[in-house]
Design a protein around this motif. Structure first.
Motif, PDB file in Angstrom:
ATOM      1  N   ASP A   9      -4.811  -4.715   2.474  1.00 42.74           N
ATOM      2  CA  ASP A   9      -6.305  -4.453   2.657  1.00 42.74           C
ATOM      3  C   ASP A   9      -6.970  -4.362   1.017  1.00 42.74           C
ATOM      4  O   ASP A   9      -6.176  -4.086   0.027  1.00 42.74           O
ATOM      5  CB  ASP A   9      -6.525  -2.960   3.119  1.00 42.74           C
ATOM      6  CG  ASP A   9      -6.100  -3.001   4.818  1.00 42.74           C
ATOM      7  OD1 ASP A   9      -6.226  -4.287   5.257  1.00 42.74           O
ATOM      8  OD2 ASP A   9      -6.044  -1.942   5.344  1.00 42.74           O
ATOM      9  N   ALA A  10      -8.026  -4.616   1.166  1.00 42.46           N
ATOM     10  CA  ALA A  10      -8.694  -4.707  -0.356  1.00 42.46           C
ATOM     11  C   ALA A  10      -8.748  -3.522  -0.882  1.00 42.46           C
ATOM     12  O   ALA A  10      -8.646  -3.670  -2.046  1.00 42.46           O
ATOM     13  CB  ALA A  10     -10.198  -5.405  -0.144  1.00 42.46           C
ATOM     14  N   ASP A  11      -8.726  -2.337  -0.266  1.00 44.98           N
ATOM     15  CA  ASP A  11      -9.009  -1.182  -1.001  1.00 44.98           C
ATOM     16  C   ASP A  11      -7.730  -0.634  -2.054  1.00 44.98           C
ATOM     17  O   ASP A  11      -7.575   0.247  -2.326  1.00 44.98           O
ATOM     18  CB  ASP A  11      -9.512  -0.110   0.134  1.00 44.98           C
ATOM     19  CG  ASP A  11      -8.542   0.381   0.955  1.00 44.98           C
ATOM     20  OD1 ASP A  11      -7.537  -0.246   1.093  1.00 44.98           O
ATOM     21  OD2 ASP A  11      -9.188   1.131   1.966  1.00 44.98           O
ATOM     22  N   VAL A  12      -6.575  -1.221  -1.680  1.00 47.45           N
ATOM     23  CA  VAL A  12      -5.542  -1.014  -2.249  1.00 47.45           C
ATOM     24  C   VAL A  12      -5.777  -1.056  -3.847  1.00 47.45           C
ATOM     25  O   VAL A  12      -4.902  -0.581  -4.555  1.00 47.45           O
ATOM     26  CB  VAL A  12      -4.012  -2.159  -1.838  1.00 47.45           C
ATOM     27  CG1 VAL A  12      -4.059  -3.474  -2.479  1.00 47.45           C
ATOM     28  CG2 VAL A  12      -2.890  -1.307  -2.188  1.00 47.45           C
TER      29      VAL A  12
ATOM     30  N   THR B 291      -4.472  -9.577  -6.088  1.00 47.66           N
ATOM     31  CA  THR B 291      -4.754 -11.064  -5.939  1.00 47.66           C
ATOM     32  C   THR B 291      -5.145 -11.191  -4.420  1.00 47.66           C
ATOM     33  O   THR B 291      -4.328 -11.075  -3.719  1.00 47.66           O
ATOM     34  CB  THR B 291      -3.408 -11.945  -6.594  1.00 47.66           C
ATOM     35  OG1 THR B 291      -2.424 -11.484  -5.804  1.00 47.66           O
ATOM     36  CG2 THR B 291      -3.290 -11.414  -7.992  1.00 47.66           C
ATOM     37  N   VAL B 292      -6.017 -12.142  -4.227  1.00 50.19           N
ATOM     38  CA  VAL B 292      -6.441 -12.501  -3.011  1.00 50.19           C
ATOM     39  C   VAL B 292      -5.442 -13.340  -2.278  1.00 50.19           C
ATOM     40  O   VAL B 292      -4.492 -14.211  -2.812  1.00 50.19           O
ATOM     41  CB  VAL B 292      -7.746 -12.924  -3.007  1.00 50.19           C
ATOM     42  CG1 VAL B 292      -8.774 -11.791  -2.951  1.00 50.19           C
ATOM     43  CG2 VAL B 292      -8.028 -14.422  -3.851  1.00 50.19           C
ATOM     44  N   SER B 293      -5.412 -13.547  -0.885  1.00 48.53           N
ATOM     45  CA  SER B 293      -4.476 -14.374  -0.116  1.00 48.53           C
ATOM     46  C   SER B 293      -4.618 -15.710  -0.448  1.00 48.53           C
ATOM     47  O   SER B 293      -5.398 -16.338  -1.172  1.00 48.53           O
ATOM     48  CB  SER B 293      -4.781 -14.298   1.309  1.00 48.53           C
ATOM     49  OG  SER B 293      -6.005 -14.889   1.633  1.00 48.53           O
ATOM     50  N   CYS B 294      -3.353 -16.502  -0.281  1.00 42.74           N
ATOM     51  CA  CYS B 294      -3.468 -18.047  -0.361  1.00 42.74           C
ATOM     52  C   CYS B 294      -4.646 -18.639   0.313  1.00 42.74           C
ATOM     53  O   CYS B 294      -5.426 -19.466  -0.419  1.00 42.74           O
ATOM     54  CB  CYS B 294      -2.397 -18.814   0.135  1.00 42.74           C
ATOM     55  SG  CYS B 294      -1.844 -18.319   2.295  1.00 42.74           S
ATOM     56  N   ASN B 295      -5.154 -18.339   1.394  1.00 45.13           N
ATOM     57  CA  ASN B 295      -6.406 -19.065   1.746  1.00 45.13           C
ATOM     58  C   ASN B 295      -7.678 -18.617   1.050  1.00 45.13           C
ATOM     59  O   ASN B 295      -8.603 -19.626   0.874  1.00 45.13           O
ATOM     60  CB  ASN B 295      -6.897 -18.862   3.302  1.00 45.13           C
ATOM     61  CG  ASN B 295      -5.710 -19.569   4.247  1.00 45.13           C
ATOM     62  OD1 ASN B 295      -5.476 -20.750   4.257  1.00 45.13           O
ATOM     63  ND2 ASN B 295      -5.050 -18.784   5.223  1.00 45.13           N
ATOM     64  N   THR B 296      -7.769 -17.286   0.727  1.00 49.02           N
ATOM     65  CA  THR B 296      -9.042 -16.879  -0.118  1.00 49.02           C
ATOM     66  C   THR B 296      -9.065 -17.373  -1.483  1.00 49.02           C
ATOM     67  O   THR B 296     -10.028 -17.844  -2.134  1.00 49.02           O
ATOM     68  CB  THR B 296      -8.907 -15.365  -0.072  1.00 49.02           C
ATOM     69  OG1 THR B 296      -8.980 -14.929   1.130  1.00 49.02           O
ATOM     70  CG2 THR B 296     -10.349 -14.836  -0.678  1.00 49.02           C
TER      71      THR B 296
ATOM     72  N   ALA C 258       0.725  -1.249   0.029  1.00 44.19           N
ATOM     73  CA  ALA C 258      -0.098   0.063  -0.014  1.00 44.19           C
ATOM     74  C   ALA C 258       0.955   1.313  -0.134  1.00 44.19           C
ATOM     75  O   ALA C 258       0.500   2.282  -0.750  1.00 44.19           O
ATOM     76  CB  ALA C 258      -0.925  -0.136   1.207  1.00 44.19           C
ATOM     77  N   GLU C 259       1.781   1.236   0.815  1.00 40.54           N
ATOM     78  CA  GLU C 259       2.832   2.399   0.740  1.00 40.54           C
ATOM     79  C   GLU C 259       3.566   2.557  -0.527  1.00 40.54           C
ATOM     80  O   GLU C 259       3.722   3.660  -0.954  1.00 40.54           O
ATOM     81  CB  GLU C 259       4.282   2.140   1.709  1.00 40.54           C
ATOM     82  CG  GLU C 259       3.514   2.130   3.296  1.00 40.54           C
ATOM     83  CD  GLU C 259       4.611   1.677   4.208  1.00 40.54           C
ATOM     84  OE1 GLU C 259       5.714   1.908   3.866  1.00 40.54           O
ATOM     85  OE2 GLU C 259       4.417   1.297   5.275  1.00 40.54           O
ATOM     86  N   ASN C 260       3.678   1.505  -1.293  1.00 46.97           N
ATOM     87  CA  ASN C 260       4.517   1.583  -2.591  1.00 46.97           C
ATOM     88  C   ASN C 260       3.504   2.103  -3.996  1.00 46.97           C
ATOM     89  O   ASN C 260       3.882   2.396  -4.706  1.00 46.97           O
ATOM     90  CB  ASN C 260       5.101   0.276  -3.111  1.00 46.97           C
ATOM     91  CG  ASN C 260       5.945  -0.397  -2.343  1.00 46.97           C
ATOM     92  OD1 ASN C 260       6.773   0.761  -1.648  1.00 46.97           O
ATOM     93  ND2 ASN C 260       6.286  -1.458  -2.302  1.00 46.97           N
ATOM     94  N   LYS C 261       2.021   2.063  -3.556  1.00 44.97           N
ATOM     95  CA  LYS C 261       1.113   2.217  -4.439  1.00 44.97           C
ATOM     96  C   LYS C 261       1.586   3.853  -5.242  1.00 44.97           C
ATOM     97  O   LYS C 261       1.503   3.995  -6.254  1.00 44.97           O
ATOM     98  CB  LYS C 261      -0.155   2.415  -4.038  1.00 44.97           C
ATOM     99  CG  LYS C 261      -1.402   2.600  -5.296  1.00 44.97           C
ATOM    100  CD  LYS C 261      -2.761   2.272  -4.711  1.00 44.97           C
ATOM    101  CE  LYS C 261      -3.728   2.289  -5.738  1.00 44.97           C
ATOM    102  NZ  LYS C 261      -4.997   2.336  -5.314  1.00 44.97           N
ATOM    103  N   ALA C 262       1.773   4.858  -4.184  1.00 45.49           N
ATOM    104  CA  ALA C 262       2.092   6.074  -4.776  1.00 45.49           C
ATOM    105  C   ALA C 262       3.208   6.129  -5.754  1.00 45.49           C
ATOM    106  O   ALA C 262       3.226   6.792  -6.838  1.00 45.49           O
ATOM    107  CB  ALA C 262       2.526   7.125  -3.644  1.00 45.49           C
ATOM    108  N   LEU C 263       4.284   5.376  -5.539  1.00 38.76           N
ATOM    109  CA  LEU C 263       5.130   5.280  -6.517  1.00 38.76           C
ATOM    110  C   LEU C 263       4.792   4.724  -7.990  1.00 38.76           C
ATOM    111  O   LEU C 263       4.997   5.047  -9.116  1.00 38.76           O
ATOM    112  CB  LEU C 263       6.250   4.194  -6.128  1.00 38.76           C
ATOM    113  CG  LEU C 263       7.488   3.572  -7.081  1.00 38.76           C
ATOM    114  CD1 LEU C 263       8.526   4.969  -7.362  1.00 38.76           C
ATOM    115  CD2 LEU C 263       8.222   2.590  -6.327  1.00 38.76           C
TER     116      LEU C 263
END
Lengths: 358, 358
Positions: free
Chosen positions: A109-112, A134-139, A89-94
């Motif tokens: 989080d989903a909203d990323v 892409t959702v987590s391994c469990n999802t 999420a922190e990298n999204k701005a880049l």
């Protein structure tokens, strides 16, 4: 394609993309020159420093660095962010600053992303989208089972107990040791709502635990179906799914340890099991309640999903073609035959190359 | 009362009976003079040889033997058989030949007794019966929750995933190590039918697993109720059960390890947790689906049940009086207060006696 974060997921994504006929790895970015950085060099992936100030550390370790991560982001058509949870999420701005589309992992989080993604369930939702998670391994593991069940029978409710490994094999500071932890203690766990990012209208309650094991998660799954069905019919349905391996009776595979041995014996890269591993013997129906056990390889089941997300976002091909291509070139798919790994020959070829490289 | 088999369960049954005002331990029988035999001697229990030919081994180990097990069986008003699974059934002929009523443990098949027994659920079924089987630790744990829920709300269906410890702390040849095993792989597991020996008409499906832990089992429980209820109401109901401990939030008890520390800190004999330990925070209701996590101490939760079975079989007192007496003299019952062990003083007294003995 660039990979930002070359750890457990990133190194697998890079190899999977590299194996595709229509994709190229233009670089990988890392924070430190550890053993995985050396692996990347051996595999021929251009190395970028995720923290520019640390470039000298890479040089000292004998690793040539092409530049800083933002150069890789600028050059890439798409970046797969495989950094630890929260860093993505922190990298999204880049990524936004370079107008580079990006895929994030399920720890965010989903909203990323604009869309949460599972190739089998909602490929088309990611078509032309710039930021996808892409959702987590469990999802991912739950979505691959739920999608065909919903299409074929209708699903009234899902109840799942996720018996999760405490950490990956390399995460030696994690626990528990000798304990069975409800985790989270509060019910329902966050996994159900995460599945709802894929199936918004699905009734699902999940319960999570953590135990002293590292190899795979195991799901104890209950699905109340809308139709009356037989266990045999469900088994046939799941056997027709390319990313579900229905473990045949008689192979003596009674847990995650033997599943991993099976994959390693077959020459699978890193012993990966990209498929949900469902015990055929466990598939049972009582009334409209379906039950089964499945093992989920947390290090690798999302890898084919990341490859498909790239194709969906770039609108290059449709769902069926993307999944078949991913599976063919990666080697996804195990038949009921004990020697039925579709990638056996290719995997051996990779192993030979590596030994020659070494 | 005689105890045949003085191992994990037998030594606890002997101490629990010894603590009751209306019962006496006339002897314990063992196959070999191991450390537990020495404990029995220290506690003053007359020792009998379960295998008569081995009597000299006991003498060599410095342990006086009163005689062979059949003498104990002849002298006892009732025998509690605590031998390993399967041996109890073999011993039944011995008890019958002496017309001595007997209690068997849950590892035996249900047909070893005329009645399967849980004090909370079906005390009266064992009144005046000669051969009774107290159900297993897991079935005891499930029965204690199901009984009040059925009475209060009605139960439509129970679905339980039992995440079982691989072995007891002393069973160092058992596994798994670093694996999560569906066990049995086939669904439903035998646990559901075992619960049906207590509640014949109950709809219940159970799924079993084994993990690398030794301290307690953990149940992931779903009960579809007939009434609409709130989690707060269910919690209040369970808090009113003497053999259910609802773990309060805020104590920092997040798993079996801390539960055992809690019991040991309080001076509980052997750190035993006779009560189901239900995480209060986990109690949740979604529609008519109740969920909760509970930890079950496999070494001790059946102990009070064995004591009550003796009273039911001898028709000495009714259910309520028996359970209260057992709990009072054993020290069963934990209030929400972190220092709320009802047996704290008594447990300390026992500890002091032992130290003086040593």
């Amino acid at each position: 394609m660039g990979v930002n974060g070359y750890g457990t997921i990133g190194k697998r994504v890079a190899d999977a993309v590299d194996a595709q006929p229509d994709m190229e790895v233009i670089g990988v970015a890392k924070t430190q020159p550890n053993f995985e950085a050396h692996t990347a060099v051996k595999r021929g992936y251009p190395m970028y420093a995720a923290i520019p100030e640390r470039m000298p550390l890479f040089s000292e370790a004998g690793i040539d660095v092409e530049g800083a991560v933002d150069e890789m982001v600028a050059d890439a058509d798409i970046v797969v962010d495989c950094t630890p949870s929260g860093i993505g999420a922190e990298n999204k701005a880049l990524y936004e600053s370079h107008d580079t589309p990006a895929i994030f992992q399920g720890g965010e989080d989903a909203d990323v992303g604009e869309v949460s993604f599972n190739a089998r369930a909602n490929y088309d939702d990611a078509r032309g989208v710039d930021y996808v998670r892409t959702v987590s391994c469990n999802t991912t593991g739950l979505s691959r089972i739920i999608a065909p069940l919903r299409e074929e029978y209708g699903v009234e409710k899902v109840r799942a107990t996720l018996v999760r490994r405490g950490g990956d094999p390399g995460q030696n500071s994690r626990g528990p040791i000798n304990d069975i932890l409800p985790n989270p203690i509060s019910i329902p766990s966050h996994h159900g709502p995460d599945v709802n990012t894929i199936f918004p209208d699905l009734a699902i309650d999940t319960l999570g635990l953590k135990v002293p094991a590292t190899l795979m998660h195991v799901h104890s799954l209950n699905v109340t179906l809308e139709d009356d069905v037989t266990a045999a019919h469900v088994r046939q349905l799941l056997e027709s799914e390319s990313r579900v391996y229905v473990i045949p009776e008689g192979l003596g595979i009674d847990g995650a340890g033997k599943l991993k041995d099976f994959a390693l014996d077959a020459g699978r890269p890193r012993g990966d099991l990209w498929e949900n591993c469902v015990w055929g013997e466990s598939i049972a129906v009582e009334g409209r309640d379906l039950y089964l056990f499945q093992a989920i390889h947390q290090e690798s089941d999302v890898i084919p999903e990341n490859v498909d997300a790239i194709r969906a976002m770039t609108e290059s091909v449709d769902q069926a073609e993307s999944m078949v291509t991913t599976d063919d070139y990666l080697g996804v798919g195990i038949t009921g035959d004990p020697s039925g790994f579709s990638n056996e020959d290719e995997a051996e070829a990779v192993t030979e190359t590596e030994i020659a490289d070494d």
